[in-house]
Design a protein around this motif. Sequence first.
Motif, PDB file in Angstrom:
ATOM      1  N   ALA A 120     -19.961   0.820  34.683  1.00  0.00           N
ATOM      2  CA  ALA A 120     -19.473   2.104  34.195  1.00  0.00           C
ATOM      3  C   ALA A 120     -18.091   1.990  33.588  1.00  0.00           C
ATOM      4  N   SER A 121     -17.245   1.125  34.143  1.00  0.00           N
ATOM      5  CA  SER A 121     -15.878   1.006  33.650  1.00  0.00           C
ATOM      6  C   SER A 121     -15.822   0.458  32.227  1.00  0.00           C
ATOM      7  N   LEU A 122     -16.883  -0.200  31.780  1.00  0.00           N
ATOM      8  CA  LEU A 122     -16.891  -0.735  30.420  1.00  0.00           C
ATOM      9  C   LEU A 122     -16.897   0.381  29.394  1.00  0.00           C
ATOM     10  N   GLY A 123     -17.420   1.547  29.751  1.00  0.00           N
ATOM     11  CA  GLY A 123     -17.387   2.693  28.856  1.00  0.00           C
ATOM     12  C   GLY A 123     -18.539   2.718  27.877  1.00  0.00           C
ATOM     13  N   ALA A 124     -18.279   3.273  26.698  1.00  0.00           N
ATOM     14  CA  ALA A 124     -19.323   3.515  25.705  1.00  0.00           C
ATOM     15  C   ALA A 124     -19.663   2.256  24.928  1.00  0.00           C
ATOM     16  N   THR A 125     -20.841   2.269  24.331  1.00  0.00           N
ATOM     17  CA  THR A 125     -21.279   1.189  23.452  1.00  0.00           C
ATOM     18  C   THR A 125     -20.885   1.507  22.014  1.00  0.00           C
ATOM     19  N   PRO A 126     -20.881   0.510  21.144  1.00  0.00           N
ATOM     20  CA  PRO A 126     -20.604   0.802  19.729  1.00  0.00           C
ATOM     21  C   PRO A 126     -21.517   1.870  19.152  1.00  0.00           C
ATOM     22  N   ALA A 127     -22.776   1.908  19.596  1.00  0.00           N
ATOM     23  CA  ALA A 127     -23.695   2.931  19.103  1.00  0.00           C
ATOM     24  C   ALA A 127     -23.249   4.323  19.532  1.00  0.00           C
ATOM     25  N   ASP A 128     -22.710   4.438  20.749  1.00  0.00           N
ATOM     26  CA  ASP A 128     -22.201   5.727  21.219  1.00  0.00           C
ATOM     27  C   ASP A 128     -21.018   6.202  20.381  1.00  0.00           C
ATOM     28  N   ILE A 129     -20.237   5.253  19.891  1.00  0.00           N
ATOM     29  CA  ILE A 129     -18.972   5.553  19.221  1.00  0.00           C
ATOM     30  C   ILE A 129     -19.158   5.809  17.727  1.00  0.00           C
ATOM     31  N   ALA A 130     -20.212   5.251  17.147  1.00  0.00           N
ATOM     32  CA  ALA A 130     -20.332   5.151  15.689  1.00  0.00           C
ATOM     33  C   ALA A 130     -20.224   6.492  14.971  1.00  0.00           C
ATOM     34  N   ALA A 131     -20.829   7.532  15.519  1.00  0.00           N
ATOM     35  CA  ALA A 131     -20.865   8.809  14.796  1.00  0.00           C
ATOM     36  C   ALA A 131     -19.469   9.349  14.528  1.00  0.00           C
ATOM     37  N   VAL A 132     -18.563   9.203  15.485  1.00  0.00           N
ATOM     38  CA  VAL A 132     -17.191   9.667  15.303  1.00  0.00           C
ATOM     39  C   VAL A 132     -16.413   8.701  14.419  1.00  0.00           C
ATOM     40  N   ALA A 133     -16.582   7.398  14.664  1.00  0.00           N
ATOM     41  CA  ALA A 133     -15.821   6.391  13.919  1.00  0.00           C
ATOM     42  C   ALA A 133     -16.095   6.451  12.426  1.00  0.00           C
ATOM     43  N   ASN A 134     -17.322   6.740  12.074  1.00  0.00           N
ATOM     44  CA  ASN A 134     -17.719   6.697  10.658  1.00  0.00           C
ATOM     45  C   ASN A 134     -17.006   7.728   9.797  1.00  0.00           C
ATOM     46  N   ARG A 135     -16.395   8.730  10.395  1.00  0.00           N
ATOM     47  CA  ARG A 135     -15.711   9.740   9.584  1.00  0.00           C
ATOM     48  C   ARG A 135     -14.301   9.317   9.176  1.00  0.00           C
ATOM     49  N   SER A 136     -13.845   8.152   9.659  1.00  0.00           N
ATOM     50  CA  SER A 136     -12.462   7.744   9.426  1.00  0.00           C
ATOM     51  C   SER A 136     -12.339   6.759   8.264  1.00  0.00           C
ATOM     52  N   PRO A 137     -11.351   6.951   7.382  1.00  0.00           N
ATOM     53  CA  PRO A 137     -11.094   5.942   6.341  1.00  0.00           C
ATOM     54  C   PRO A 137     -10.560   4.644   6.915  1.00  0.00           C
ATOM     55  N   GLN A 138     -10.119   4.667   8.181  1.00  0.00           N
ATOM     56  CA  GLN A 138      -9.659   3.443   8.843  1.00  0.00           C
ATOM     57  C   GLN A 138     -10.825   2.577   9.329  1.00  0.00           C
ATOM     58  N   PHE A 139     -12.038   3.109   9.329  1.00  0.00           N
ATOM     59  CA  PHE A 139     -13.221   2.419   9.850  1.00  0.00           C
ATOM     60  C   PHE A 139     -13.995   1.804   8.693  1.00  0.00           C
ATOM     61  N   ARG A 140     -14.009   0.482   8.617  1.00  0.00           N
ATOM     62  CA  ARG A 140     -14.621  -0.215   7.485  1.00  0.00           C
ATOM     63  C   ARG A 140     -15.492  -1.356   7.988  1.00  0.00           C
ATOM     64  N   ASP A 141     -16.708  -1.427   7.477  1.00  0.00           N
ATOM     65  CA  ASP A 141     -17.639  -2.502   7.824  1.00  0.00           C
ATOM     66  C   ASP A 141     -17.803  -2.640   9.333  1.00  0.00           C
ATOM     67  N   GLY A 142     -17.874  -1.498  10.012  1.00  0.00           N
ATOM     68  CA  GLY A 142     -18.152  -1.513  11.435  1.00  0.00           C
ATOM     69  C   GLY A 142     -16.965  -1.694  12.343  1.00  0.00           C
ATOM     70  N   ALA A 143     -15.742  -1.633  11.808  1.00  0.00           N
ATOM     71  CA  ALA A 143     -14.559  -1.839  12.652  1.00  0.00           C
ATOM     72  C   ALA A 143     -13.374  -1.065  12.086  1.00  0.00           C
ATOM     73  N   PHE A 144     -12.493  -0.627  12.989  1.00  0.00           N
ATOM     74  CA  PHE A 144     -11.225  -0.052  12.570  1.00  0.00           C
ATOM     75  C   PHE A 144     -10.279  -1.173  12.140  1.00  0.00           C
ATOM     76  N   VAL A 145      -9.404  -0.867  11.186  1.00  0.00           N
ATOM     77  CA  VAL A 145      -8.485  -1.866  10.650  1.00  0.00           C
ATOM     78  C   VAL A 145      -7.059  -1.327  10.669  1.00  0.00           C
ATOM     79  N   ASN A 146      -6.092  -2.229  10.732  1.00  0.00           N
ATOM     80  CA  ASN A 146      -4.686  -1.875  10.665  1.00  0.00           C
ATOM     81  C   ASN A 146      -4.255  -1.613   9.229  1.00  0.00           C
ATOM     82  N   LEU A 147      -3.174  -0.860   9.069  1.00  0.00           N
ATOM     83  CA  LEU A 147      -2.589  -0.685   7.741  1.00  0.00           C
ATOM     84  C   LEU A 147      -2.034  -1.998   7.217  1.00  0.00           C
ATOM     85  N   GLU A 148      -1.480  -2.819   8.131  1.00  0.00           N
ATOM     86  CA  GLU A 148      -1.040  -4.171   7.805  1.00  0.00           C
ATOM     87  C   GLU A 148      -1.901  -5.142   8.581  1.00  0.00           C
ATOM     88  N   PRO A 149      -2.406  -6.194   7.966  1.00  0.00           N
ATOM     89  CA  PRO A 149      -3.246  -7.145   8.692  1.00  0.00           C
ATOM     90  C   PRO A 149      -2.532  -7.665   9.934  1.00  0.00           C
TER      91      PRO A 149
END
Length: 370
Positions: free
Chosen positions: A30-59
């Motif tokens: 339980a402590s591991l939390g949500a799976t990527p599938a659980d998270i995807a719907a919210v993450a997909n609305r962000s311009p920071q989320f690209r190719d399945g992952a969030f990215v920094n403004l600077e690498p």
Amino acid sequence: MLRAALRFGFGTASLFAGGWVLRALQGTPASLGATPADIAAVANRSPQFRDGAFVNLEPAATMSLDAEARRLLLRELVTVGNGRPGAPIPVVEPARIDGDAAGLAAYWHGHSSVLVEVDGYRVLTDPIWSRRCSPSRNVGPERMHEPPVALERLPAVDAIVISHDHYDHLDMDTILGLARTQRAPFVVPLGVGAHLRVWGIAEHRIVELDWNESHRLGDLTLVCTPARHFSGRLFTRNTTLWSSWAIKGPKNRVFFGGDTGYTRSFADTADAHGPFDLTLMPIGAYHPAWPDIHMNPEEAVRAHRDVTDAGAGMLVPIHWGTFRLAPHPWAEPVERLLTAAEAQGVQVAIPRPGQRIERDASMIDPWWQL
């Protein structure tokens, strides 16, 4: 050691060959939390989320060592003797905890857990009251001091702010405890809300924000601001967002750095939401192997100057002294911080865990010299 292995990938294959990681994790899914599938719907609305992952403004590279160097670093974490204090850490029972919230004050409860008072409001940051910061209650970095106050003794807060989902910032048992003892919303970066939903937190208590989005509570505004870091609770990384936070009252403003490397975006945050009167800057768990994702003390002073009016205001260091997460000496972060701050004319307060900090009340009693 478990947290280092999971967070930075030290010798993962060899650890699993021995089977001890599986045993340590047994009974704690339980402590591991949500799976990527659980998270995807919210993450997909962000311009920071690209190719399945969030990215920094600077690498930002999370690790720059080969497998052999990682094994040596893990050994150093386990064996270096001066990474722990030489005597018990002095913990202070918080004063004035049940009174009215001040215009500007803070209680450092250890690591990145701070109870901030801003213009009559209370905000709790990255609360962790558990004995270990780990998916396991049996293995992983252990607290070097007790929490200054029991979780149920905290005063009513107006918001609980989370910077990201690493175990030393998002702790399941503490979240569940706060869900029982508090009525405040959990204000989190995008995707982190999925962990809370898996743990049974009511939807109406979860506020998820992307960078530069805000949430208003009366006269208090909480702004999710960029950081330079990464996320992940086991083997998948960057499926949830990480952030710093601007905590803005009618008169006073606090910058909570969360967990971050130095980034040029600090100056942009100041332009949009500052200048800040109090900064909570991470100063510990730095190492040359991961220079982009954790600030060292000198960078924390630089970041403070970026978000304040030419270095005015007060810097309170966080992300040190409670858990051993890097092989530097235990007190080195504050010693380096004081040297850098003096050179730059920056006011610093270094409270004991639980000690109240008020505006302009500089605390340089060297209690950490244990």
